[in-house]
Design an enzyme around this catalytic site. Sequence first.
Site, PDB file in Angstrom:
ATOM      1  CG  ASP A   1     -11.591 -60.733   1.257  1.00 12.10           C
ATOM      2  OD1 ASP A   1     -12.799 -60.998   1.088  1.00 12.10           O
ATOM      3  OD2 ASP A   1     -11.173 -59.610   1.583  1.00 12.10           O
TER       4      ASP A   1
ATOM      5  CE  LYS B   1     -16.683 -56.660   2.573  1.00 10.90           C
ATOM      6  NZ  LYS B   1     -15.319 -56.374   2.129  1.00 10.90           N
TER       7      LYS B   1
ATOM      8  CD  GLN C   1     -13.381 -53.210   2.461  1.00 11.63           C
ATOM      9  OE1 GLN C   1     -13.899 -54.139   3.084  1.00 11.63           O
ATOM     10  NE2 GLN C   1     -13.663 -52.988   1.191  1.00 11.63           N
TER      11      GLN C   1
END
Length: 303
Positions: free
Chosen positions: A121, A54, A98
């Site tokens: 997200d 990422k 994460q």
Amino acid sequence: MSATIIDGKAIAARVRAAVASEVEAFTREHGRPPGLATVLVGDDPASAVYVGGKQRACAEVGMVPFDRRLPADASFDQVADELDRLNVDRAVSGVLLQLPVPEHLDGPALTALISPDKDVDGLTPVNAGLLSLGKPGLRPATPLGVMEMLGEVGVELEGAEAVVVGRSNLFGKPMAQLLLAQNATVTVCHSRTRDLREVCSRAEVLIVAVGRARMVQRDFVRPGAVVIDVGMNRLTPEEAGNKSGLVGDVDFAATVEVASAITPVPGGVGPMTIALLLRNTLQAARYQAHVDAQLADIDEDLL
Ligand code: NAP
């Protein structure tokens, strides 16, 4: 008949190129690029690889990556403080925690602390709620990537029978909502579904996200269906029959002759997730710039 193979790498590369040129325009207009912060707690090797990917992808499209790492024994409050700092940092447009976090931490509770306008997200209760209400907001990247793929193959979703196998908050539920928003008739299956094979075999669009290698066999697939395989299961290269050892939830070799279009693993849905995460970060940066401009107008009116 052999299915069209939906090339996730190629579609993702096009999305990333489009994001890169829009980031350039954004940077010219606002004098600074969007920024994406990743927060990694602990040293799980797979998570470290995902975060690294990422970070690199972010830099490649001209955004600024912020790489925050906390030790595996970090407390809830330490992680919450880091998220708070990123929430108020104006150079940071998007924040992601994460997952999974170490067992002593509550991942959903921590995710909920991310500011909804930086939640790239799309996992905070606010963005999940906006999606379910059909209102604009940030959506989870993987289901967005699947929608992009369905668009590429020209699937007519209006009125189509769509079956999603898996009901996670990360994928299955938002996937079903995105399909509903396009007027598909959506069935969501899970571990308690009776006769999964029969339900799947009705689908014109079959999307599978379970985490069981090659669970979906030829007789699960309606002839001519579009099959999207989200699963990522690690086997030995010998078992998988490829170098990476990665296989999906769909038995590709058995279903490719029945489906009209199908995603491979690897090289299908996987590459789409990061591409759509980058697009979400740009969307978040634009929204924040718009709010800043409105606030500046209000300030001027008050002066
Ligand atoms: P998850 O949270 O473990 O959810 C799995 C879902 O599958 C659950 O809803 C579970 O049902 C259902 N399930 C389990 N066994 C089943 C069975 N025998 N029949 C029908 N349904 C069954 O997993 P996830 O996070 O959604 O991920 C699923 C897979 O997608 C994993 O392989 C993951 O690695 C992959 N994935 C890939 C990407 C990507 O970027 N390519 C992104 C996200 C996920 P219950 O709810 O009843 O337990």
